[in-house]
Scaffold this motif. Structure first.
Motif, mmCIF file in Angstrom:
data_model
loop_
_atom_site.group_PDB
_atom_site.id
_atom_site.type_symbol
_atom_site.label_atom_id
_atom_site.label_comp_id
_atom_site.label_asym_id
_atom_site.label_seq_id
_atom_site.Cartn_x
_atom_site.Cartn_y
_atom_site.Cartn_z
ATOM 1 N N GLN A 2 0.885 -1.117 -0.106
ATOM 2 C CA GLN A 2 -0.100 -0.244 0.064
ATOM 3 C C GLN A 2 0.882 1.486 0.084
ATOM 4 O O GLN A 2 1.930 1.340 0.636
ATOM 5 C CB GLN A 2 -0.880 -0.162 1.246
ATOM 6 N N LYS A 8 -7.420 6.992 2.451
ATOM 7 C CA LYS A 8 -8.613 6.367 2.280
ATOM 8 C C LYS A 8 -9.821 7.224 2.064
ATOM 9 O O LYS A 8 -10.418 7.177 1.046
ATOM 10 C CB LYS A 8 -9.022 5.274 3.334
ATOM 11 N N TYR B 47 -19.406 3.117 0.183
ATOM 12 C CA TYR B 47 -18.185 3.703 0.674
ATOM 13 C C TYR B 47 -18.583 4.978 1.564
ATOM 14 O O TYR B 47 -17.836 5.117 2.396
ATOM 15 C CB TYR B 47 -17.575 4.288 -0.740
ATOM 16 N N TRP B 50 -19.705 3.509 4.848
ATOM 17 C CA TRP B 50 -18.598 3.273 5.760
ATOM 18 C C TRP B 50 -17.696 4.507 6.258
ATOM 19 O O TRP B 50 -17.167 4.246 7.536
ATOM 20 C CB TRP B 50 -17.434 2.401 4.964
ATOM 21 N N GLN B 105 -20.351 -5.021 5.590
ATOM 22 C CA GLN B 105 -18.768 -4.635 6.427
ATOM 23 C C GLN B 105 -17.872 -5.467 5.983
ATOM 24 O O GLN B 105 -16.706 -5.287 5.924
ATOM 25 C CB GLN B 105 -19.385 -4.845 8.033
ATOM 26 N N LYS B 106 -18.475 -6.952 5.616
ATOM 27 C CA LYS B 106 -17.460 -8.012 5.170
ATOM 28 C C LYS B 106 -16.701 -7.497 3.849
ATOM 29 O O LYS B 106 -15.592 -7.835 3.406
ATOM 30 C CB LYS B 106 -18.193 -9.232 5.042
ATOM 31 N N GLN B 108 -15.930 -4.326 2.965
ATOM 32 C CA GLN B 108 -15.382 -3.202 2.871
ATOM 33 C C GLN B 108 -13.791 -3.455 2.707
ATOM 34 O O GLN B 108 -13.234 -2.711 1.959
ATOM 35 C CB GLN B 108 -15.369 -2.554 4.454
ATOM 36 N N GLU B 109 -13.101 -4.322 3.437
ATOM 37 C CA GLU B 109 -11.735 -4.386 3.361
ATOM 38 C C GLU B 109 -11.186 -4.756 1.981
ATOM 39 O O GLU B 109 -10.520 -4.077 1.356
ATOM 40 C CB GLU B 109 -11.145 -5.487 4.431
ATOM 41 N N GLN B 110 -12.028 -5.891 1.390
ATOM 42 C CA GLN B 110 -11.622 -6.468 0.110
ATOM 43 C C GLN B 110 -11.835 -5.160 -0.923
ATOM 44 O O GLN B 110 -10.830 -4.968 -1.581
ATOM 45 C CB GLN B 110 -12.687 -7.415 -0.157
ATOM 46 N N MET B 112 -11.953 -2.007 -0.637
ATOM 47 C CA MET B 112 -11.192 -0.868 -0.317
ATOM 48 C C MET B 112 -9.749 -1.230 -0.789
ATOM 49 O O MET B 112 -9.062 -0.100 -1.468
ATOM 50 C CB MET B 112 -11.165 -0.402 0.913
ATOM 51 N N GLN B 113 -9.046 -2.437 -0.659
ATOM 52 C CA GLN B 113 -8.068 -2.810 -1.382
ATOM 53 C C GLN B 113 -8.152 -2.760 -2.744
ATOM 54 O O GLN B 113 -6.898 -2.373 -3.388
ATOM 55 C CB GLN B 113 -7.584 -4.184 -0.445
#
Lengths: 146, 146
Positions: A2, A8, B47, B50, B105-106, B108-110, B112-113
């Motif tokens: 990253q 973000k 987005y 979040w 929520q699950k 989000q991380e994926q 955003m990456q």
DNA sequence: TTGGAATGGTTGTTTAAACAACCGTATGCA
DNA sequence: TGCATACGGTTGTTTAAACAACCATTCCAA
């Protein structure tokens, strides 16, 4: 992996291109106010033909970043409006070359002036060298991804 | 009246926002490749939630630069997917507050990456200070026109 | 307090975009 | 030469955007 060019919280504006949407809407309003029955999409096709008349539809796809069916229908509508003309190519019978008509030429000066007005409003208070740099960045982004 | 920040031949790229379209398409491809059934428009709503959960639909209009019917239908679809929930506000019964679900929520991380990956690719070779300046210009354009 | 205006949200309609599939023409290679 | 492939353009379909019109709730001022 990253990097931190973007925090973000700032990703969004770059992805959605709110600035360019705002510019396009503003220009469309000026067209409507001037009584011009012309969408920005149609104008963008004319714009490229004014720069370089006789482009093929495929050329217009590349120039406008739209797919082939979209250009087919845009050219259909512009033809109905009497603003462009399809001319089959002699050397390659698959190709249509698209030429602007005299009616379209009459629109050029007026619409380009409205476009310049819009950009002057959009960029008011922005130093010219920042504008140049911004254009460079956006071009690089486009080249990196296309 | 006319200024020369833009030569005529360069108007187009600014108005059409090819760069941001390229970014959005690239991100959408990553979503598809990862098996995510999620459009960029839907993701853009998530987005903003979040970042700040419980926004009203009107808040989402402002944040995403879309009109009310568009947000109504985006929220409809996200609700069908089980990713957000409308909750009527106690203090003002006209308002729906929109909350993300655990399923969202699950994601989000994926997602955003993937978004960061896309931006890193898009901005490769662009100095961070140029990126910052470009963002400033685009923000100013947006503020000038909205 | 009360009637008009403003606000938040939904629904109906039109328009246009992307995607897939297709047709005709051109190209390249065996 | 001939056949597979690529290329330019069109058509069919689905999806989603903007715009207008509408309903319910809230705000404000006479």
């Amino acid at each position: 992996m990253q990097n931190n060019q973007f925090k973000k919280g700032e990703l969004y504006s770059f992805i959605t291109g709110k600035a360019s949407i705002a510019i396009a809407r503003s220009l469309q309003k000026k067209f409507n106010a001037a009584g011009l029955q012309l969408t920005i999409e149609q104008w963008s096709v004319l714009y490229h033909l004014w720069k370089d008349d006789g482009k093929s539809q495929q050329d217009l796809c590349n120039a406008t970043f739209r797919d082939k069916p979209s250009i087919t229908r845009l050219v259909d509508n512009l033809e109905k409006l009497g603003l462009v003309q399809r001319v089959p190519s002699d050397s390659d019978r698959r190709i249509n070359k698209i030429y602007v008509t005299k009616a379209a030429q009459k629109l050029q000066e007026q619409t380009m002036q409205l476009a310049e007005e819009t950009l002057n409003e959009a960029l008011s208070g922005v130093p010219p060298e920042h504008v140049d740099l911004c254009k460079e960045v956006l071009q690089k982004v486009y080249d990196n991804l296309k």
